[in-house]
Design a protein around this motif. Structure first.
Motif, short mmCIF file in Angstrom:
data_model
loop_
_atom_site.label_atom_id
_atom_site.label_comp_id
_atom_site.label_asym_id
_atom_site.label_seq_id
_atom_site.Cartn_x
_atom_site.Cartn_y
_atom_site.Cartn_z
N LEU A 448 -40.89 8.55 -43.87
CA LEU A 448 -39.53 8.00 -43.90
C LEU A 448 -38.79 8.40 -45.17
CD1 LEU A 448 -40.16 4.46 -42.37
CD2 LEU A 448 -39.10 6.45 -41.28
N LEU A 449 -39.53 8.48 -46.25
CA LEU A 449 -38.92 8.92 -47.51
C LEU A 449 -38.28 10.30 -47.33
CD1 LEU A 449 -38.77 9.00 -50.80
CD2 LEU A 449 -40.60 10.64 -50.40
N LEU A 450 -39.04 11.22 -46.73
CA LEU A 450 -38.53 12.58 -46.53
C LEU A 450 -37.30 12.56 -45.62
CD1 LEU A 450 -41.73 14.72 -46.11
CD2 LEU A 450 -40.08 14.88 -47.95
N HIS A 451 -37.37 11.77 -44.56
CA HIS A 451 -36.19 11.68 -43.69
C HIS A 451 -35.00 11.12 -44.46
CE1 HIS A 451 -38.86 12.37 -40.16
NE2 HIS A 451 -37.76 12.90 -39.68
N SER A 452 -35.25 10.11 -45.30
CA SER A 452 -34.12 9.52 -46.04
C SER A 452 -33.48 10.55 -46.95
CB SER A 452 -34.58 8.29 -46.84
OG SER A 452 -35.15 8.69 -48.09
N ALA A 453 -34.30 11.33 -47.65
CA ALA A 453 -33.75 12.33 -48.57
C ALA A 453 -33.00 13.40 -47.79
CB ALA A 453 -34.87 12.95 -49.40
N MET A 454 -33.57 13.82 -46.66
CA MET A 454 -32.94 14.88 -45.87
C MET A 454 -31.60 14.40 -45.29
SD MET A 454 -32.54 15.86 -42.45
CE MET A 454 -33.80 15.25 -41.34
N ILE A 513 -41.74 4.34 -37.49
CA ILE A 513 -41.09 5.62 -37.78
C ILE A 513 -39.74 5.71 -37.03
CG2 ILE A 513 -41.25 8.13 -37.37
CD1 ILE A 513 -43.06 7.38 -39.63
N TYR A 514 -39.78 5.39 -35.74
CA TYR A 514 -38.56 5.51 -34.92
C TYR A 514 -37.46 4.62 -35.50
CZ TYR A 514 -35.66 5.70 -30.70
OH TYR A 514 -34.62 5.90 -29.82
N ASP A 515 -37.84 3.39 -35.77
CA ASP A 515 -36.87 2.44 -36.26
C ASP A 515 -36.33 2.84 -37.64
OD1 ASP A 515 -35.91 0.00 -35.23
OD2 ASP A 515 -36.59 -0.87 -37.15
N GLY A 516 -37.21 3.34 -38.48
CA GLY A 516 -36.79 3.76 -39.82
C GLY A 516 -35.80 4.92 -39.74
N GLU A 522 -28.09 5.59 -38.37
CA GLU A 522 -26.97 4.66 -38.15
C GLU A 522 -26.20 4.45 -39.44
OE1 GLU A 522 -28.72 2.07 -34.43
OE2 GLU A 522 -28.79 1.18 -36.44
N ALA A 523 -26.94 4.28 -40.53
CA ALA A 523 -26.27 4.06 -41.82
C ALA A 523 -25.39 5.25 -42.14
CB ALA A 523 -27.31 3.85 -42.91
#
Ligand code: GLC
Length: 609
Positions: A448-454, A513-516, A522-523
């Motif tokens: 999730l960290l990687l997804h957040s940064a990306m 993972i899906y929810d994160g 969405e944000a």
């Protein structure tokens, strides 16, 4: 009428472009003919889409754009199947689907569809041109766009024109590069590096039927097209326009830097490549102005800007942010974001019309395109570091949590790339194997960290199908004689619909993972700090292990912190006033005073007004 109106404004430029490629405008009449015909065949609803998009030409630059890439057969058997799964994708917020190649291809050897038997007909394995039209219609109704992978550097060796060339047809041979002996091939091989040094070394293949050598930059069954023959260009443009008339809205221009060859050069990024892309762009603007071009340009950052063309003479609308992708993964295992920050800054410094697609994984390997100059400045030995990184993702580095495979390991240069899914790279596979709950929590957090940064950086996110349910590596390719030699198959496996059901099961790793990912998307689409007018920059978190993006728009301010550290970290920002609140947890922080982040924690903190 509409044709003449549009054509006239490009006529002089097209003339010049044709002259610069072919020393004459021969071919321009043919082009004009196909442009006129394709425009007259274009369906009414697509013409309406063209009109709408002409009013909002930068429709693709929006915080609402959320993309996914997939093989339609692996996801839902075929195009018809995919049409029935649009609800699933819509739930995640997807409005752009990039399909891996679906045009006619030889079986079984087709490099994942990148060997093409017909540039305008869907392969029966995936459906038909009718099922493609039906899919694009259904997608348009939902405000979703379809991106098609379009191979333009080569055809298959079984394309009808290649077959005719094998029979000795000279006109057909002129579509490719044939040589009677090794004189020129040797010259080319001495300068032009191999794309697949271990699985397909060299740039030529001996063709038994003709007794000649044919240029094959990729696999031996992919014959490079010769664009110095204008008929090749006209045919490709015509094919693209026919596909656009089936409702394709985005073309991914596969391997575009390679399309022009010139003796004595490395045959990459030559100026004629830009001339051709510009001609294609003009053709689209005349016939189907709603359609955009996404270039697959996996080249050094210094080469990228030129593929957008200029404001006056634009080329691609979008490009892949490949180097940033590699840097995300590097930061994860190095626990150091300095290279990443340099890379993101170099993208941010490009002119404003340059727009990127950000991603973590795609159907290809991860090439370790790290900036060796910056590495040296930071005291990092580039080769040693690369070896550490690919060994880590392969799982062979002591203490590594990753599972993956090497790709095109080169004995001599020690170069290699890496294959594997996001979840397996992040440690989910290892944790499940060991049934280790603590490791699983850590691995999910990394993912999730990687997804957040990306998702936090400039551009729009492209998910890789299966990543939203943490799909793991699939090793079955090793037992399949047709697939065993290409380790990219480790991350090309059927979408697991059984596991996908678990996204509804509270606490399952799939649900987490899906929810994160969904919350991040969405944000992004709800915040004005992500819209076109927002100002984005990297920011100093006073800690090299923590990546920070600052986004502002009007009176709103958002700080996206991403800790790439295995340990707890302290961060503190300068010149940022006041208190902020994390959009996901509600946690309040005052970044100017400093605060702590847990291992791999990310927060998107919005300024409290
Ligand atoms: C692109 C594709 C890759 C393929 C190559 C040859 O790089 O992404 O999968 O092997 O082109 O067409």
């Amino acid at each position: 009428m509409l044709f003449d109106e549009r054509y006239i404004s490009y006529e002089d430029e097209l003339n010049e472009l044709f002259y610069s490629l072919y020393n004459s405008s021969v071919g321009l009449n043919d082009l004009q003919f196909i442009l006129r015909n394709r425009l007259s065949e274009r369906a009414k609803d697509l013409k309406q889409l063209d009109e709408d998009r002409l009013k909002t030409p930068t429709w693709y630059i929006s915080n609402k754009m959320i993309a996914i890439t997939m093989y339609s057969d692996l996801f839902a058997s075929n195009l018809q199947g995919l049409e029935t799964k649009l609800d699933y994708l819509a739930d995640l917020g997807i409005n752009y689907i990039h399909l891996m190649p679906i045009l006619k291809m030889p079986h079984p050897y087709n490099d994942g569809g990148y060997a093409v038997d017909s540039f305008r007909d869907v392969d029966p394995k995936f459906g038909s041109n009718e099922s493609l039209t039906s899919l694009t219609k259904a997608m348009r109704k939902r405000g979703m766009s379809l991106c098609m992978d379009f191979v333009m550097n080569h055809s298959s060796s079984t394309h009808p024109i290649a077959l005719a060339a094998k029979q000795g047809d000279k006109e057909a041979q002129a579509h490719y590069f044939f040589y009677d002996d090794r004189i020129i091939p040797d010259q080319i091989d001495s300068i032009v590096p191999s794309v697949f040094p271990s699985s397909a070394p060299g740039n030529f293949t001996f063709n038994k039927e003709t007794g000649k050598w044919v240029l094959t930059s990729f696999y031996p069954f992919q014959w490079d097209l010769n664009y110095s023959n204008y008929k090749v260009l006209i045919d490709i443009v015509d094919s693209m326009l026919s596909l656009a008339n089936l409702g394709i809205e985005v073309f991914r221009l596969d391997a575009v830097p390679y399309i022009w060859k010139q003796l004595g050069t490395n045959c990459r990024n030559l100026k004629q490549v830009h001339t051709i892309v510009r001609i294609i762009r003009i053709a689209m603007e005349i016939v189907c102005p709603s359609v955009i071009l996404k270039g697959e340009v996996v080249m050094a950052p210094s080469e990228l800007a030129s593929y957008f063309g200029t404001k006056e003479h634009p080329e691609c609308h979008l490009l892949y942010n490949a180097a940033t992708m590699a840097n995300f993964w590097d930061s994860l295992v190095s626990q150091d974001t300095r290279l990443l920050v340099e890379q993101v800054n170099s993208i941010l410094s490009l002119p404003s019309h340059c727009h990127f697609v950000n991603y973590l994984r795609c159907h290809d390997d991860v090439g370790w395109a790290l900036d060796d100059q910056v590495e040296r400045q930071l005291g990092i030995d580039p080769l040693e570091h690369k070896q550490f990184v690919y060994n880590f993702f392969e799982g062979s580095f002591p203490g590594s949590y990753s599972r993956g495979a090497l790709y095109n390991y080169d004995e001599i240069t020690k170069d290699a790339r890496s294959c594997g899914t996001t979840a397996s790279f992040c440690g989910i596979e290892e944790a499940l194997e060991e049934n280790n709950k603590i490791k699983l929590d850590r691995a999910i957090q990394r993912d999730l960290l990687l997804h957040s940064a990306m998702i936090s950086i400039e551009g729009f996110p492209l998910l890789s199908s299966g990543d939203e349910i943490a799909q793991l590596n699939d090793y079955s390719y090793i037992n399949d004689p047709d697939r065993k030699d290409d380790s990219r198959n480790i991350h090309r496996s059927p979408f697991d619909w059984e596991k996908a059901k678990k996204i509804k099961e509270k606490g399952s790793y799939q649900e987490r993972i899906y929810d994160g990912i969904k919350s991040l998307l969405e944000a992004k689409s709800e915040s004005i700090c992500f819209d076109k007018n927002a100002i984005t920059s990297t920011w100093d978190s006073s800690n090299n292990k923590v990546f920070l993006i600052r986004r502002t728009n009007q009176d709103e301010e958002l700080l996206c912190f991403a800790s790439f550290s295995d340990n707890e970290e302290f961060v503190k920002t300068n010149y940022i006033m006041g208190a902020f609140k994390d959009l996901f947890t509600g946690k309040e922080i005052v970044p100017g005073w400093g605060f702590k982040l847990a291992p791999h924690e990310y927060i998107w903190a919005k300024k409290i007004k």
